[in-house]
Write an enzyme that holds these catalytic residues in place. Structure first.
Site, PDB file in Angstrom:
ATOM      1  CB  SER A  30      -0.966  -0.051   1.187  1.00  0.00           C
ATOM      2  OG  SER A  30      -2.014   0.858   1.010  1.00  0.00           O
ATOM      3  CG  ASP A 117      -6.744  -3.300  -2.984  1.00  0.00           C
ATOM      4  OD1 ASP A 117      -7.532  -2.599  -2.317  1.00  0.00           O
ATOM      5  OD2 ASP A 117      -5.502  -3.247  -2.851  1.00  0.00           O
ATOM      6  CG  HIS A 150      -5.574  -2.749   0.700  1.00  0.00           C
ATOM      7  ND1 HIS A 150      -4.885  -2.250  -0.392  1.00  0.00           N
ATOM      8  CD2 HIS A 150      -5.013  -2.185   1.785  1.00  0.00           C
ATOM      9  CE1 HIS A 150      -3.952  -1.427   0.027  1.00  0.00           C
ATOM     10  NE2 HIS A 150      -4.001  -1.360   1.344  1.00  0.00           N
TER      11      HIS A 150
END
Length: 174
Positions: A30, A117, A150
């Protein structure tokens, strides 16, 4: 500033003898992937290998397709209610890793992408992968996880990411 600070830490560890200068690797997911993508494209040849999990690489395309557009604005130093006008889009791109010169990247990169995601759309990591391949970084690999989002947190996928990351670093640290 984050990118320079992380690189400074790596340099300090090398200078102190705590890290071998030929074996400095990166891993991040991320925002950590955002930093990792910046580091390998701003400091070519410094990092031996990298593993990026759902990396943010282009804020200008992510801002309208993510569930956290306010984070994109914050990274660009823009107010969260800024209009998505030409100036904002230019600023969002300018602070993105993809704004760097990817022709100079030499660090082998493993990308791990959860295809469900909504936080960091899968197109982000795939864009980086395709760019690296286009510019000839032969040691680039993308793993996709069709049923994960995610965190890539299903038992099978998460164990696969760690096994592959370990194998990637082992392969590129020889």
């Amino acid at each position: 500033h984050d990118v320079r600070e992380v690189h400074a830490v790596a340099q300090t560890l090398v200078a102190s003898g705590e890290a071998d200068p030929g074996l400095v690797c990166l891993a991040g997911g991320s925002h950590g992937g955002f930093l990792t993508a910046h580091l390998i494209s701003q400091y070519p040849g410094y990092y031996r290998a990298a593993c990026l999990r759902n990396p943010v690489v282009e804020l200008s395309s992510m801002v309208s397709s993510s569930d956290i557009p306010d984070w994109c604005f914050a990274c660009a130093g823009l107010p969260c209610d800024a209009p998505l006008d030409d100036a904002a889009m230019r600023r969002l791109f300018a602070v993105s890793p993809m704004a760097n010169d990817w022709r100079v990247v030499t660090t082998p990169a493993l990308l791990q992408i959860g295809l469900k995601d909504r936080r960091v759309p899968p197109a982000q990591g795939l864009h980086m992968y395709n760019t690296m391949r286009r510019f000839g970084v032969a040691a680039t690999r993308a793993l996709t996880y069709p049923d994960d989002c995610h965190p890539i947190a299903s038992v099978a996928a998460e164990s696969n990411t760690w096994v592959n990351a370990a194998a990637w670093f082992h392969q590129h640290m020889q």
